[in-house]
Design an enzyme around this catalytic site. Structure first.
Site, short mmCIF file in Angstrom:
data_model
loop_
_atom_site.label_atom_id
_atom_site.label_comp_id
_atom_site.label_asym_id
_atom_site.label_seq_id
_atom_site.Cartn_x
_atom_site.Cartn_y
_atom_site.Cartn_z
N ILE A 77 -10.21 -9.02 1.41
CA ILE A 77 -11.50 -8.49 1.23
C ILE A 77 -11.48 -7.97 -0.04
CG2 ILE A 77 -13.52 -7.19 1.71
CD1 ILE A 77 -12.42 -6.53 4.32
N LYS A 86 0.88 -1.19 0.09
CA LYS A 86 0.06 0.02 0.04
C LYS A 86 0.66 1.36 -0.09
CE LYS A 86 0.12 -1.85 4.28
NZ LYS A 86 -0.39 -2.79 5.07
N LYS A 137 -4.66 3.72 3.37
CA LYS A 137 -5.70 2.72 2.81
C LYS A 137 -6.79 3.75 2.39
CE LYS A 137 -4.29 -1.31 4.79
NZ LYS A 137 -4.36 -2.10 6.28
N GLU A 175 -5.10 -5.12 -5.18
CA GLU A 175 -6.47 -5.58 -4.53
C GLU A 175 -5.76 -5.62 -3.08
OE1 GLU A 175 -9.91 -6.07 -5.37
OE2 GLU A 175 -9.66 -5.80 -3.20
N1 HSE Z 1 -0.45 -3.92 9.52
C1 HSE Z 1 -1.60 -4.12 8.67
C2 HSE Z 1 -2.85 -4.21 9.50
C3 HSE Z 1 -1.35 -5.39 7.72
O1 HSE Z 1 -2.59 -4.51 10.73
O2 HSE Z 1 -3.95 -4.09 9.03
C4 HSE Z 1 -2.52 -5.33 6.61
O3 HSE Z 1 -2.44 -4.34 5.76
#
Ligand code: HSE
Length: 401
Positions: free
Chosen positions: A131, A100, A200, A124
């Site tokens: 998901i 990401k 994200k 994705e």
């Molecule tokens: N460190 C991230 C989390 C890993 O805990 O969601 C997954 O992107």
């Protein structure tokens, strides 16, 4: 047969090799495509490992092999991952990524590069672990104008907050447990300070509006100040506390941020617990759709990478479009965002709470004679900050979703 290379044999990369190996016959049955890992790029050797013979240390072996059609970038970071991804795309090899950090920083550029070389860049697994959310936004919710997205996007902090809620545990205690369980890193800053969720929501906001929402411009607040006392108040209100990434698109303006929020037990994200993630998308025709599932972990994340591999394998020689331009979106100033706020304060501050916020109803906990709490009316961040600064007995505040 379609040949794949994996860049990086860490947790996710080894999961990708495992999923493609264990499910090879199933993938063949479901898609008619035989997909095989030809190379694994890593600095290390893996003596005795099932995939030992596939390991190479020189990326050029992969980039110069015309048999390799797809590369999975599961290295992390923005240096080698960026370089190898660009070189793979320039060589006409499609790339899918779980990274990401790279996607947030260079997503539109890599999509453009892929387009120019008649291949694709998919990511994705950079969102919500296993998901399927990006494919749903890009390929399923296409009849809608996406008006808002709200999500529990970080599995580690959700695991910690769930433990604090259920067990009355303190932050330091649950952080240690999350580290022992392998969810949180020894340096947990990216998760607990909200940066992972920030990246994200920046990616999701960019996909929703089609322009770039830079993570660096977002207001990001983590969970480090949340205490077991906050959860006692939350329980009294029939609520829980979650780390929420949210964006809203109003005309040309995008509102986006990450912060802990109190959410009511009737809210769709209330039941998203442990390392699970949930993403609530609101479309102007659709209304709400909730995407829920395993938000982190080796195999769920690898499953999402492999779903991209299969999509890429079915579109070789073509570009899978993704509406995400390099042009920057117009971001609404954080100060203009509106919320209601839950405020904890010393009992002695009641008169100020009345004059500053018009507080009339207070929440009190048994055995806590020193402090109480109240909920504000909806107001802008700026308005709240100015009033809160004058509340001399203030202890803490949490936004309400
Ligand atoms: N460190 C991230 C989390 C890993 O805990 O969601 C997954 O992107």
């Amino acid at each position: 047969m379609i040949k794949v290379a994996i860049f990086g044999f860490g947790t996710v990369g080894s999961g990708v090799a495992e999923v493609l190996d264990v499910n090879r016959a199933e993938i063949m049955k479901r898609t008619g495509m035989d997909i095989e890992v030809k190379y694994i790029l890593d600095l290390r050797d893996f003596p005795g490992h099932k995939f030992e013979s596939k390991v190479v240390h020189d990326v050029d072996i992969i980039l110069n092999d015309p048999e390799v059609a797809i590369c999975c970038e599961t290295m992390g970071g923005k240096t080698f991952a960026y370089d190898y991804t660009k070189r793979a795309l320039a060589a006409g090899k499609s790339v899918c990524s779980s990274n990401k950090e790279l996607v947030e920083a260079y997503g539109p550029e890599l999509i453009e590069l892929a387009k120019a070389h008649e291949c694709s860049y998919l990511f994705e697994a950079s969102e919500g672990g296993g998901i399927p959310i990006i494919r749903n936004i890009n390929q399923c919710l296409t009849a809608d104008k996406i008006e808002s997205i709200m999500g529990i996007l970080n599995g580690t902090t959700n695991y910690m907050l769930t433990k604090m809620d259920r067990e009355g545990a303190d932050y330091a205690e649950v952080l240690k447990e999350a580290q022992d369980m392998g969810y949180a890193e020894q340096n947990p800053a990216a998760d607990v300070e909200g940066h992972d969720a920030g990246r994200k929501i920046a990616i999701l906001a960019s996909l929703a509006c089609g322009k770039t929402v830079p993570y660096q411009s977002l207001y990001v607040e983590g969970i480090t100040c949340i205490t077991s006392m906050d959860f006692k108040y939350a329980a009294k209100l029939g609520m829980s506390i979650k780390l929420i990434g949210q964006c809203r698109i109003e005309g040309e303006q995008v509102f986006a941020m990450v912060s802990p929020c109190l959410i009511k037990n009737t809210h769709p994200l209330y039941m998203v617990n442990d390392v699970f993630n949930g993403v609530l998308v609101h479309g102007n025709m659709l209304g709400d759709a909730l995407f829920y599932g395993a938000g982190a972990g080796k195999l769920p994340t690898a499953s999402a990478v492999c779903a991209d591999v299969i999509a890429l394998a079915g579109s070789l020689g073509e570009h899978i479009p993704c509406k995400w331009a390099q042009e920057q979106a117009i971001l609404a100033p954080h100060e203009a965002q509106k919320h209601t706020f839950f405020v904890r304060m010393k009992q002695t501050g009641r008169d100020e709470a009345v004059s500053l916020f018009g507080a009339t109803e207070y929440i009190e906990l048994e055995g806590q004679s020193e402090e109480c709490a109240f909920v504000t009316a909806e107001m802008t961040e700026q308005d709240f900050a100015q009033r809160y600064a004058k509340l001399s007995g203030a202890i803490s505040r949490i936004r309400m979703a």
